[in-house]
Write an enzyme that holds these catalytic residues in place. Structure first.
Site, PDB file in Angstrom:
ATOM      1  CG  ASP A 230     -26.553  31.993  13.190  1.00  0.00           C
ATOM      2  OD1 ASP A 230     -27.482  32.110  14.026  1.00  0.00           O
ATOM      3  OD2 ASP A 230     -26.060  30.894  12.897  1.00  0.00           O
TER       4      ASP A 230
HETATM    5  C1  BGC Z   1     -28.114  29.032  14.981  1.00  0.00           C
HETATM    6  C2  BGC Z   1     -29.251  29.492  14.087  1.00  0.00           C
HETATM    7  C3  BGC Z   1     -30.437  29.876  14.932  1.00  0.00           C
HETATM    8  C4  BGC Z   1     -30.016  30.943  15.941  1.00  0.00           C
HETATM    9  C5  BGC Z   1     -31.121  31.373  16.875  1.00  0.00           C
HETATM   10  C6  BGC Z   1     -27.808  30.035  16.061  1.00  0.00           C
HETATM   11  O1  BGC Z   1     -26.892  29.514  16.979  1.00  0.00           O
HETATM   12  O2  BGC Z   1     -26.961  28.791  14.201  1.00  0.00           O
HETATM   13  O3  BGC Z   1     -29.602  28.480  13.181  1.00  0.00           O
HETATM   14  O4  BGC Z   1     -31.498  30.307  14.140  1.00  0.00           O
HETATM   15  O5  BGC Z   1     -28.961  30.440  16.739  1.00  0.00           O
HETATM   16  O6  BGC Z   1     -31.425  30.363  17.769  1.00  0.00           O
END
Ligand code: BGC
Length: 827
Positions: A230
């Protein structure tokens, strides 16, 4: 050679040409959303983009719009694998249009607690429904040649301290609940990727979890895709590499790169481990058609036919709308003289939840517009706000200019924005760089619609100066609130100023943001703030009185209530399930003024509805995507049936909610309820019943459940495939009403062995049927081996032979048909 073999050969050839540095370069972002190209090995730049409710692309601004599809709870509420697949296909089409090769979706964490801030972004409290919808969505996207990353692997079911929280759950709970949808999707739909969650599970960060990543996911389930962190979730070079994390995002500053090269040179990470990671990244590139000499899984000439996004979004939204109560007021009678539409969300629908799932729609049809178009000429439509629960101002609606300035105030460039939102994360508009950028200035002209006290607002973190017609309203610092490092762009603070303005007299606005010396977030540049505006709308009491007056004067009142960005968003959990602001009071007063009051709940997750028995109908519209108003009008007028059935149980009070605690204690969040979340927990309760059970939802016709027969399939099918059918349930249902309809036939398996560690009844299968009035429909539903198994620790999955009741019906609490089944399973 088969295409698989061709890809494998191309991957090995490419890998063979790379030295250690070259291999390591494949494993981390070049920027916010992409992996670097490498011309020497014929590798193209690979772009990832957020989902799941649309594909945003590489820009986080309204000038690069996307089709906004209904939120995952809405899609799950349709219980339609067909629509989930179609939605996936549409998203692949969107990804291709935007130059993205992988969609960071679906979100398949479970609705453990209704307080989870990203509840709207996940499907259900039930692992089987989540896995089925998720698998159909993944295969839909990948059928368009675009990769997916089901997320967040695993146990990211709430938001509080999400970067660090250590979720403690026993193995059986993990296997039977939280891992189950991931397993189903990996085995059934072969996703080309997965995203590791920020949190820890039983002591180990998920992007470092050797046991879950390397053993369970890869060895046991045969997952051959990439595991991506993530965003900013990769924190330890050696543990991430050994723990099987293939890609650290975003870049360019990551724990991989030279750190990983050094770790290999120091003997801390074997080079074969790096080879394994790089091989999987190359395979992903090959699958999406970015590696020379490797055929894409879906060659250009085999791409599916284009999809009409607006039509599909409208259909899915209506199919997900869930009618939980109706005294017959819906569908609206044809000859109505007048309808009063009430609520802030009726004029400005909340189409999606906040955070990384946000997309900027190509257009939004509000309920007001939708109904105005759909109601016949002779029906009068009145509107009142009633109550405005929004805490923050909306971005200035007028077109705005953004100027990028250097330290001396010199202009480096400028762009036109559709509104007062300034948001660039990691990347600035073409031709500009964070290097040398000292300030961003928004300018726009506000032409007031009404005379009175207008509100202007700055929302963001940092140093701001705001001027209106040359007068300085603010010059100072706004500090972040809370501890989530992403709060500066997910939930920034706001400062509001009142200004007396005259209707139609334009005022020139200027908002300047100074970038801090060490600007950025986790190594990438960040500009994120907005210039907000609110028209004078009257006091709360005036708004309520106005609503009561229009409701009393109309034949039917439709009140749209809902949650706000502050209540349902990524990065925060919900403090309360009550509707924000004075919306409960609004509904109660409107219902008292008009007995034919229909309440539409525009929320992604359960809210309390203390008035639910005092109104004529309650329709949950979820976050319905950009065609919100058209779909709502279709359902209200009866042009479409409300297709939804609850994917999650809705409580009547907060005190009854089975799992309330979402905040860790000393860094740990214990899933002490084990398997008993959602309806699995409610079934054990004596006394407390929810407002509406899992599976519940009304259409516009009646169904009678006439027969249930079971056919044992060969027990041999209880072999290696956990999803092979052990038995088939044949359910006969008759449309006993006066109009054609669609029913979601649900089959639950209820063990009779007295084992209290097993949930009472659990969903084992479902099917959608349609029938004309009087017609009989037959649903054939296979009950998979997995439904008859429990996780037996060292013994793995253990089949439980013996007595079961198989029950069929329209919700977990309304199962008119029941048949005993004795299962002779090989264990
Ligand atoms: C989120 C993800 C997301 C990523 C990119 C993170 O903060 O938890 O679900 O894909 O950011 O935006």
């Amino acid at each position: 050679m088969t295409p698989d073999q061709q890809r494998e050969t191309a991957v090995e050839a490419a890998l063979g040409k790379l030295d250690l540095t070259g291999k390591v370069a494949l494993l981390a972002g070049a920027d916010m959303w992409s992996l670097p190209a490498n011309e020497d090995i014929g590798l193209g730049r690979l772009v990832m983009s957020d989902g799941p409710a649309g594909v945003r692309g590489e820009n986080w601004t309204a000038d690069d719009p996307s089709v906004s599809v209904p939120s995952p709870t809405a899609l799950a509420a349709s219980w339609s694998l067909e629509l989930a697949h179609q939605t996936g296909r549409l998203l692949a089409q969107e990804a291709r249009r935007k130059g993205a090769h992988v969609v960071l979706a679906p979100t398949i964490n479970l609705h453990r607690s209704p307080r989870g801030g990203r509840h709207f972004e996940a499907y259900s409290e039930d692992p089987l429904l989540t896995g089925e919808i998720g698998a159909a969505y993944v295969s839909g996207i990948q059928s368009g040649g675009v990769g997916t990353t089901p997320k967040h692997w695993v146990a990211n079911d709430s938001e509080t301290d999400r970067y660090t929280v250590d979720v403690r759950a026993d193995e059986r709970t993990l296997r039977e609940l939280y891992l189950a949808p991931f397993e189903a999707i990996v085995r059934k739909a072969t996703p080309w990727g997965l995203m590791a969650a920020y949190n820890r599970v039983n002591g180990h960060s998920m992007s470092e979890h050797d046991e879950l990543n390397n053993r369970v996911l890869r060895e046991d389930w045969g997952f051959d895709g990439i595991l991506v962190s993530d965003w900013t979730g990769a924190r330890d070079t050696v543990r991430n590499a050994l723990g099987g994390l293939d890609i650290a995002m975003p870049g360019p500053v990551t724990v991989y790169g030279e750190h990983l090269v050094n770790a290999v040179n120091e003997g801390l990470v074997p080079e074969e481990t790096v080879d394994a990671l790089a091989r999987r990244v190359l395979l992903l590139a090959a699958r999406v058609g970015l590696l020379a000499d490797a055929p894409a899984v879906v060659p250009a000439e085999q791409l599916p036919a284009p999809i009409d996004g607006e039509a599909l979004v409208r259909e899915v939204a209506a199919a997900g709308m869930t009618l939980v109560a109706n005294d017959g007021v819906l569908p609206l009678a044809a000859g109505l003289g007048s309808v009063a539409l009430i609520g802030a969300a009726a004029a400005e629908a909340r189409i999606g939840g906040g955070g990384s799932a946000q997309v900027f729609p190509t257009r939004v049809v509000s309920p007001l517009e939708g109904l105005r178009t759909a109601l016949p000429q002779g029906t009068a439509l009145s509107f009142a706000i009633g109550a405005d629960p929004n805490v923050h101002l909306r971005p200035l609606a007028a077109a705005t200019q953004a100027r990028f300035l250097d330290r001396d105030g010199g202009e480096l460039g400028s762009v036109a924005l559709p509104d007062g939102t300034a948001r660039w994360i990691g990347q600035l508009p073409a031709g500009l760089s964070f290097e040398g950028l000292a300030a961003v200035e928004l300018t726009g002209t506000l032409t007031p619609e009404r005379t009175g006290a207008h509100r202007l607002g700055i929302r963001g973190v940092g140093s701001f100066a705001l001027e209106a017609d040359g007068e300085v309203l603010f010059d100072g610092l706004l500090a972040p609130e809370g501890t989530d490092p992403a709060a500066a762009f997910l939930n920034p603070p706001e400062r509001v100023f009142e200004l007396e303005l005259n209707a139609t007299a334009p005022v020139a606005l200027k908002l300047r943001y100074l970038l801090p010396e060490n600007s950025g977030f986790a190594g990438f540049g960040l500009v994120s703030f907005l210039l907000g505006h609110g028209e004078p709308i009257g006091t709360d009491d005036q708004l309520l009185d106005e609503a009561v007056a229009v409701a009393a004067a109309a034949d039917v009142a439709v009140v749209v209530v809902g949650t706000t960005e502050e209540v349902e968003s990524e990065g925060v959990d919900r403090a309360s399930l009550a509707l924000p602001g004075r919306q409960d009071e609004l509904v109660a007063r409107v219902a008292a003024a008009n007995p034919r009051t229909v309440v539409v709940v525009n929320a992604g997750a359960p809210v309390l509805m203390p008035w639910r028995e005092d109104v004529a109908a309650v329709l949950l519209s979820w976050f319905p995507g950009q065609e919100a108003g058209s779909a709502l009008a279709d359902v209200l007028t009866g042009a479409a049936e409300p297709g939804g059935r609850l994917p999650t149980t809705w409580p009547a009070t907060e005190a009854d909610v089975p799992v309330w605690e979402v905040a860790p204690t000393d860094g740990r969040l214990d899933y002490e309820e084990g398997l008993f979340i959602g309806y699995r927990a409610w079934q054990r309760r004596d006394g407390a019943a929810p407002a509406y059970w899992f599976g519940h939802g009304l259409g516009y016709t009646e169904w009678s459940y006439e027969g249930l027969e079971l056919r044992l399939l060969a027990p041999a099918s209880g072999g290696a495939d956990p999803y092979a059918g052990v038995a088939e349930a044949v359910v006969r249902v008759r449309n006993s009403g006066a109009r054609a309809g669609r029913e979601v036939v649900q089959v639950y398996l209820c063990p009779q062995d007295g084992d209290v560690t097993r949930p009472g009844c659990a969903l084992a299968g479902f099917a959608v049927v349609t029938a004309a009035p009087g017609e009989l429909a037959e649903a054939r539903i296979e009950l998979p081996l997995r439904a008859f198994q429990i996780w037996g620790g060292v013994d793995g999955w253990v089949g439980r032979a013996g007595d079961y009741q198989v029950r069929a019906g329209r919700s977990v609490a309304d199962l008119p048909l029941s048949v005993a089944l004795e299962v002779p399973l090989p264990s």
